[in-house]
Each structure stands twice: as structure tokens, then as C-alpha cells.
Design an enzyme around this catalytic site. Structure first.
Site, PDB file in Angstrom:
ATOM      1  N   HIS A  22      37.565 -69.388 -37.713  1.00 30.26           N
ATOM      2  CA  HIS A  22      37.297 -68.169 -38.471  1.00 30.26           C
ATOM      3  C   HIS A  22      38.351 -67.113 -38.166  1.00 30.26           C
ATOM      4  O   HIS A  22      39.088 -67.210 -37.179  1.00 30.26           O
ATOM      5  CB  HIS A  22      35.903 -67.618 -38.144  1.00 30.26           C
ATOM      6  CG  HIS A  22      35.722 -67.222 -36.717  1.00 30.26           C
ATOM      7  ND1 HIS A  22      35.467 -68.143 -35.719  1.00 30.26           N
ATOM      8  CD2 HIS A  22      35.753 -66.005 -36.090  1.00 30.26           C
ATOM      9  CE1 HIS A  22      35.340 -67.512 -34.560  1.00 30.26           C
ATOM     10  NE2 HIS A  22      35.519 -66.216 -34.754  1.00 30.26           N
ATOM     11  N   GLN A  53      40.821 -68.374 -35.065  1.00 35.07           N
ATOM     12  CA  GLN A  53      40.325 -68.686 -33.732  1.00 35.07           C
ATOM     13  C   GLN A  53      39.077 -69.552 -33.782  1.00 35.07           C
ATOM     14  O   GLN A  53      38.428 -69.680 -34.829  1.00 35.07           O
ATOM     15  CB  GLN A  53      39.992 -67.380 -32.994  1.00 35.07           C
ATOM     16  CG  GLN A  53      38.950 -66.525 -33.699  1.00 35.07           C
ATOM     17  CD  GLN A  53      38.775 -65.163 -33.045  1.00 35.07           C
ATOM     18  OE1 GLN A  53      37.839 -64.951 -32.278  1.00 35.07           O
ATOM     19  NE2 GLN A  53      39.684 -64.238 -33.353  1.00 35.07           N
ATOM     20  N   ARG A  69      42.981 -69.009 -29.715  1.00 37.76           N
ATOM     21  CA  ARG A  69      43.699 -68.526 -30.897  1.00 37.76           C
ATOM     22  C   ARG A  69      44.769 -69.524 -31.335  1.00 37.76           C
ATOM     23  O   ARG A  69      45.357 -70.223 -30.506  1.00 37.76           O
ATOM     24  CB  ARG A  69      44.367 -67.179 -30.606  1.00 37.76           C
ATOM     25  CG  ARG A  69      43.397 -66.075 -30.212  1.00 37.76           C
ATOM     26  CD  ARG A  69      44.148 -64.780 -29.876  1.00 37.76           C
ATOM     27  NE  ARG A  69      43.225 -63.715 -29.524  1.00 37.76           N
ATOM     28  CZ  ARG A  69      42.791 -63.480 -28.292  1.00 37.76           C
ATOM     29  NH1 ARG A  69      43.206 -64.255 -27.294  1.00 37.76           N
ATOM     30  NH2 ARG A  69      41.967 -62.487 -28.054  1.00 37.76           N
TER      31      ARG A  69
END
Length: 405
Positions: free
Chosen positions: A252, A97, A271
Site C-alpha cells: 500500500h 510499503q 519500503r
């Protein structure tokens, strides 16, 4: 003012009493029944609309209490806290995301309010409580190129033109390769992942940390394209007390372990992998920052702001005004210890040890694991801890607005 945090149960959380979130939440609220098969993922401590904390003395929401007297509570008429404090207990990976900046968050909220329900940005800081694993930021250019050279499956998926750009040290190669990866068709992604899995099961393949991570994510997520992000993003393994700061647009995914997390008061996420939820690949690729740096460069260091009066307080000061976090780790031999309360108030979470919190003109509060205290601006700029003699070291985290000079 004691508060009760809001427990969030998501599929990726640790189960039952294995979850540190469950342990903290039960210590915080003795009415909580911990179910062995329930994934206790997050404990929220703040006034965010999706999960405000509860004031213990009267059962009102912390958001309602602050709105009733914003100047006395947070020293301004803003009417809400600018930060949200959490604890996470992670059993399996969260999604790959990014978090949009303020301008993009407002834009996405206007255009797609059913998907992006929050108009605020969400920079965040994660401080490891246990051994903690995460994907964070793009690996150095040469490191990505080397991993691609060692994977015939990824070479086939990405194509010869992408590999040629890496060979020519073309600066656009990482961006082109990652976009090619994320836009690959599901059949091609499945073929690539299954061939990598077959190769790793062969007797000729040497065990490796990256190989172990691949197999773990493959077992949990199958042929999700996010599994292949491990070849592009830094794989970090933090020890307790180490931290990472995630600015807007930094890709990350948290993978495993327990952490204290603090962020701007937001729940805004874009996402693109390792999730059954909606994947907005095009938006992530439009926003993501292709800043290729070594994993160690992603670690975020704290500062000792007052060595003489508060030598056991390390403060993490991210480059945003929304939040800062102090780690207060005091040996029991110290006896008494001063804690600063910023002008706009703070939230104190106790993780270990015992102490008595003394506030001028107020009742004393006994502190132990799971105790959460909201310190409004009206209590003043200093409070005192009196530690239990011969007890274990006292450990707490204090979230506040970042109004330090």
C-alpha cells in the site's frame, strides 16, 4: 485525563495551517506555533517510545504514567497500550510499503536492528476524514494484464516472457511481473517512466485518473520505480467515513488527504518505492501478499454494536486483538449520549463539535476540536456526553484494544 499528542513533521505532510494535523495539534496545545513552511504530517496519540503523548496536568509522558499504575490505567499489568492512534495529513505520497507480521517483525529486528528498530507487527486501519487516495492491494489479474497491454513501455521493461504468462492466464504472472519490475535496473526504469511521461504529454493521449496520478507521482518522485506500482496496485478514492484495513504484507501507499489511523503499537515498515529512505526490495518481495482483488473489496466496514443505547457509534473491528476504533458521530439535537469505555481503557479524539464529558466521581471535561482524553480503565465502563445545544454535530474517534467478543 487530558493528553497532548506528539506532532511528527515529515516531508510528505501538508504545510502550515493547510494541514489538518497542524489545526488539531494547535487546538490540542495552544503553546504550539504553526510554521507556514513546515510539513505537519502526523499527530500521535499513545505511548509508543518514538513519540509518547504528554499528560496535560503534570507534563509527564503517557508511557511513564501508565507504567506507574498499569492496572489502574489499562486494567492489566502489561505496562503499555497495545494500540497507537494517529491523524495524518498527506500532501504527497508515502512510500510503497508492507508491514511484516509478528514473527517476521521479530526476525527482522534481530537481524537488522539498525533498520528495523521495532519487533512488533503493524496491522493498521485508516478512516478517511476528507477525500482520501491510496494504493492498496493488487488489482485483479485481468485488470493488470489489460493495463500492461495498453503500455508498450511496460511491455518492453517486463519482457515477452512475462506478457506470455498473462496471455496464458498463468496464476504466477502477477508475482513474476512485479518481481521483474522491482528488480529492473535504474536505467531501464528511467527509460520506461520517461517514455510514459512523453506519451502522456502528447495531444493524442486521453486524460484519465490513472494518467493524472502518474504525472503527479512523476513530478514528485521522478523515475522512482514506485511510480510504476500504480499499474499493479488498486487506486482507491475514499470519501469521509470510508475505511481500509491493511493486514500484514498487504502492499500500500497513502497518496493524498487526511485520515484517522489506528494500528498495533509499532513503527515497523518495509519500503520499496516512492521514498528517499532505505528501500528493502528483496524483503518486501519476500513478504508481499499477491492477493488480487477489486478495489472495493479493500474497503473495511464498521459495525453497530449497540443500536439501542449507542445508535451513533460505528465501531471498526479488525481481525486482530491490538486495536479497534469507534467513530462517534452525534447530532446536536440528541442532548445526552452514552459512550462505552472498554475494560482496558481508551483514547478519545474530538474532531468536531462541542460537548461536556461527565465521568462518575471525576471533574467534567469540556470537549471541542483537538481535545484528546485518555480514559483509563479506573473511570468505569460508561461515560456521558452532554452536547452543546444548537451546536454543530459532535464527531470523535475512540481507540481501544479489540477485546470485543
Amino acid at each position: 485525563m487530558e493528553i497532548i499528542g506528539k506532532v511528527m513533521c515529515y516531508d510528505w505532510g501538508k504545510l502550515g495551517q493547510q494541514s489538518f494535523v497542524a489545526q488539531l495539534a494547535q487546538a490540542n496545545n495552544d503553546q504550539l506555533e504553526v510554521k507556514p513552511d513546515c510539513p505537519y504530517a502526523e499527530l500521535w496519540m499513545g505511548d509508543h517510545v518514538n513519540g509518547p503523548a504528554t499528560v496535560k496536568r503534570d507534563g509527564k509522558g503517557l508511557d511513564e504514567t501508565i507504567r506507574a499504575d498499569p492496572v489502574g490505567m489499562i486494567g492489566s499489568a502489561a505496562g503499555r497500550l497495545p494500540f497507537l492512534l494517529k491523524v495524518l495529513s498527506i500532501r504527497k505520497a508515502l512510500s510503497v510499503q508492507v508491514h511484516p507480521d509478528k514473527v517476521e517483525a521479530e526476525k527482522l529486528h534481530r537481524q537488522f536492528p539498525d533498520i528495523y528498530k521495532d519487533p512488533n507487527h503493524k496491522p493498521e486501519l485508516a478512516i478517511a476524514l476528507t477525500d482520501f487516495q491510496a494504493l492498496c492491494g493488487f488489482r485483479p489479474y485481468a485488470e493488470i494484464g489489460d493495463l500492461l497491454q495498453k503500455s508498450p513501455e511496460l511491455q518492453e521493461l517486463l519482457g515477452e516472457s512475462v506478457l506470455t504468462k498473462f496471455a496464458a492466464t498463468d496464476e504466477s504472472a502477477v508475482k513474476i511481473a512485479y518481481e521483474q519490475l522491482m528488480h529492473s535496473g535504474p536505467d531501464a526504469v528511467q527509460r520506461c517512466i520517461e517514455r510514459i511521461a512523453d506519451r502522456m504529454r502528447s495531444a493524442d493521449t486521453e486524460p484519465s485518473e490513472l494518467g493524472d496520478l502518474f504525472q503527479r507521482l512523476y513530478a514528485d518522485f521522478g523515475c522512482d520505480v514506485g511510480v510504476l506500482s500504480i499499474y499493479f496496485l488498486n487506486y482507491l478514492r475514499l470519501k469521509p467515513g470510508q475505511a481500509i484495513y491493511l493486514a500484514a504484507n498487504v502492499p500500500h501507499a497513502y497518496l493524498d488527504g487526511d485520515c484517522v489511523e489506528c494500528m498495533a503499537c509499532s513503527d515497523n515498515v518495509v519500503r520499496a518505492g516512492l521514498t528517499p529512505k532505505f528501500k528493502d526490495v528483496d524483503t518486501l518481495l519476500r513478504l508481499v501478499a499477491y492477493d488480487c482483488r477489486p478495489g472495493d473489496a479493500m474497503l473495511f466496514q464498521p459495525t453497530l454494536l449497540n443500536l439501542l443505547e449507542e445508535p451513533f457509534t460505528r465501531t471498526f473491528l479488525p481481525p486482530v486483538p491490538d486495536f479497534a476504533v469507534a467513530e462517534i458521530s452525534v447530532p446536536s439535537r440528541v442532548g445526552e449520549y452514552s459512550v462505552s469505555n472498554p475494560a482496558h481503557g481508551s483514547i478519545l479524539l474530538v474532531v468536531g463539535g462541542k460537548a461536556k464529558l461527565t465521568i462518575a466521581g471525576s471533574d467534567e471535561i469540556m470537549l471541542s476540536m483537538g481535545k484528546i482524553v485518555f480514559l483509563p480503565s479506573s473511570v468505569g465502563r460508561k461515560v456521558l456526553l452532554v452536547l452543546e445545544e444548537a451546536g454543530e454535530p459532535f464527531l470523535a474517534f475512540q481507540a481501544m484494544a479489540n477485546d470485543f467478543e
